[in-house]
Motif scaffolding. Sequence first.
Motif, PDB file in Angstrom:
ATOM      1  N   GLY A 223      18.312  41.431  20.988  1.00 34.97           N
ATOM      2  CA  GLY A 223      18.595  39.978  21.617  1.00 34.97           C
ATOM      3  C   GLY A 223      19.931  39.257  21.362  1.00 34.97           C
ATOM      4  O   GLY A 223      20.049  38.293  21.416  1.00 34.97           O
ATOM      5  N   LEU A 224      20.922  40.172  21.136  1.00 38.55           N
ATOM      6  CA  LEU A 224      22.457  39.883  20.715  1.00 38.55           C
ATOM      7  C   LEU A 224      23.019  39.771  22.172  1.00 38.55           C
ATOM      8  O   LEU A 224      24.160  39.134  22.005  1.00 38.55           O
ATOM      9  CB  LEU A 224      22.994  40.638  19.666  1.00 38.55           C
ATOM     10  N   VAL A 225      22.620  40.489  23.211  1.00 37.04           N
ATOM     11  CA  VAL A 225      23.441  40.695  24.430  1.00 37.04           C
ATOM     12  C   VAL A 225      23.197  39.826  25.365  1.00 37.04           C
ATOM     13  O   VAL A 225      22.236  39.296  25.677  1.00 37.04           O
ATOM     14  CB  VAL A 225      23.325  42.060  24.748  1.00 37.04           C
ATOM     15  N   SER A 226      24.286  39.266  25.975  1.00 35.50           N
ATOM     16  CA  SER A 226      24.082  38.297  26.877  1.00 35.50           C
ATOM     17  C   SER A 226      24.037  38.692  28.372  1.00 35.50           C
ATOM     18  O   SER A 226      23.464  38.038  29.252  1.00 35.50           O
ATOM     19  CB  SER A 226      24.985  36.894  26.818  1.00 35.50           C
ATOM     20  N   ALA A 227      24.753  39.704  28.760  1.00 38.61           N
ATOM     21  CA  ALA A 227      24.643  40.339  29.991  1.00 38.61           C
ATOM     22  C   ALA A 227      25.016  41.669  29.899  1.00 38.61           C
ATOM     23  O   ALA A 227      25.865  42.115  28.930  1.00 38.61           O
ATOM     24  CB  ALA A 227      25.926  39.495  30.894  1.00 38.61           C
ATOM     25  N   MET A 228      24.627  42.692  30.870  1.00 36.86           N
ATOM     26  CA  MET A 228      24.951  43.934  30.628  1.00 36.86           C
ATOM     27  C   MET A 228      24.681  44.748  31.990  1.00 36.86           C
ATOM     28  O   MET A 228      24.130  44.369  32.915  1.00 36.86           O
ATOM     29  CB  MET A 228      23.839  44.613  29.639  1.00 36.86           C
ATOM     30  N   ILE A 229      25.571  45.773  32.229  1.00 37.52           N
ATOM     31  CA  ILE A 229      25.509  46.635  33.572  1.00 37.52           C
ATOM     32  C   ILE A 229      25.850  48.104  33.041  1.00 37.52           C
ATOM     33  O   ILE A 229      26.771  48.025  32.000  1.00 37.52           O
ATOM     34  CB  ILE A 229      26.560  45.950  34.574  1.00 37.52           C
ATOM     35  N   ASP A 230      25.669  49.222  33.876  1.00 38.20           N
ATOM     36  CA  ASP A 230      25.847  50.231  33.458  1.00 38.20           C
ATOM     37  C   ASP A 230      27.326  50.761  34.493  1.00 38.20           C
ATOM     38  O   ASP A 230      27.238  50.233  35.527  1.00 38.20           O
ATOM     39  CB  ASP A 230      24.887  51.537  33.465  1.00 38.20           C
ATOM     40  N   VAL A 231      28.315  51.443  33.839  1.00 40.87           N
ATOM     41  CA  VAL A 231      29.435  51.618  34.643  1.00 40.87           C
ATOM     42  C   VAL A 231      28.930  53.081  35.561  1.00 40.87           C
ATOM     43  O   VAL A 231      29.333  54.179  35.199  1.00 40.87           O
ATOM     44  CB  VAL A 231      30.785  51.959  33.760  1.00 40.87           C
ATOM     45  N   SER A 232      28.676  52.579  36.965  1.00 44.67           N
ATOM     46  CA  SER A 232      28.395  53.830  37.555  1.00 44.67           C
ATOM     47  C   SER A 232      29.183  53.797  38.716  1.00 44.67           C
ATOM     48  O   SER A 232      29.417  54.742  39.291  1.00 44.67           O
ATOM     49  CB  SER A 232      26.987  53.668  38.352  1.00 44.67           C
ATOM     50  N   ASP A 233      29.973  52.730  39.026  1.00 38.99           N
ATOM     51  CA  ASP A 233      30.838  52.542  40.400  1.00 38.99           C
ATOM     52  C   ASP A 233      32.109  52.220  39.737  1.00 38.99           C
ATOM     53  O   ASP A 233      33.070  52.032  40.680  1.00 38.99           O
ATOM     54  CB  ASP A 233      30.389  51.529  41.426  1.00 38.99           C
ATOM     55  N   GLY A 234      32.593  52.602  38.722  1.00 40.09           N
ATOM     56  CA  GLY A 234      34.021  52.227  38.118  1.00 40.09           C
ATOM     57  C   GLY A 234      33.856  51.057  37.242  1.00 40.09           C
ATOM     58  O   GLY A 234      33.033  50.090  37.620  1.00 40.09           O
ATOM     59  N   LEU A 235      34.520  50.924  36.297  1.00 40.45           N
ATOM     60  CA  LEU A 235      34.899  49.857  35.243  1.00 40.45           C
ATOM     61  C   LEU A 235      35.023  48.621  35.849  1.00 40.45           C
ATOM     62  O   LEU A 235      34.418  47.477  35.636  1.00 40.45           O
ATOM     63  CB  LEU A 235      35.814  50.096  34.013  1.00 40.45           C
TER      64      LEU A 235
END
Length: 348
Positions: A223-235
């Motif tokens: 519950g500490l993280v506000s937003a996330m994405i995985d790097v699949s198309d480049g940072l």
Amino acid sequence: MSNEFDFIEKIRQRAAGGSDTVPDLRLGIGDDTAILGEETGRETLITVDLLVEEIDFRLDYAIPGWLGHKTLAVSLSDIAAMGGNPRFALLSLGIPPRLIPRQPDDERSHFWEEFFDGYFGLAHRHGVSLIGGDISATPDRLSIDSIVLGHCRRGAAIRRNGARVGEAIYLTGEVGAAASGLHLLLAGQRANPAERSPVQEAIRAQLAPQPRVEMGRALGRSGLVSAMIDVSDGLAQDLGHLCAESRVGALINLRQIPVCASLDLLGLESGERFTLAVSGGEDFELLFTAPPEVEQQLRKMAGPSLRLSRIGTIVEGAADQSPIMLEGDGPLRPLAIHGHNHFAGGSR
Ligand code: ADP
Ligand code: MG
């Protein structure tokens, strides 16, 4: 193997456990649909990835087992990026004539055995059960559709839109390994799973990426993280997506970006090297934002074996400039966003 049903039967035999051993699985492969049990207080995450031969992968440099692994890995990475726990998978295959098994022991049967070694190897490691799929033929190219379902506590999924000004930006692992692997493959190098060398590590990063399943799950539970994405198309591109969804900007410190040493194998000058690191895709690392006060807890979750870098800060977005500004080594400047785009004729 004479027909589609024998092929499915083989897959069915290899699919993990039965409905009596897997929690929430009432019925797996073998009927018109699978049946999953529901639980209150929980939400289901669903993701699908389409992999098309000559666009998303090439068989001339593929290792069948690694292709099976990657098929599942890309979808597991999406579940991880939501902070979820992956549980179930479906797999649809469009198979061209040259890959349809004819006899039990022919080369095509071996291709599929190895493919499923890779697929189920990763599935078992993460407690994922294959519960269904479909099979058809294609005229020419192998087409693979990978679906994964996962769970998270109600309301706990980590979306792209929650980043707030003042929060820190974190990245797991390193960027650029998969891109350098692809360059090496396109330059004629080939995978050799038995060999451990910098070249082979880079090729492995491209062909058999390791999704950050444990870290994603732990971040979701924390519950500490506000937003996330995985790097699949480049940072650069994926951070751009996160900023756009959150309506914020990002200030990145160039010196903090963990660039993979395998990029040195390509003999690029430093500018090109950096551009490839931030725009080359398929690293499948997790990029997320959190208040800087919780950094020690995040580091504890990553543990000693997973590198975690604080690469920048979320700032106010400005309509007239790139959402991502770069500092360190020279004046403040916008980071150009290039990344992978299928409609631009991109292929891997
Ligand atoms: P249907 O006619 O209902 O599509 P199929 O004969 O295609 O049924 O499939 C029979 C069973 O095998 C179903 O449970 C289906 O989900 C499963 N199945 C078919 N193809 C695959 C696959 N590639 N991977 C896993 N399960 C599969
Ligand atoms: Mg079917």
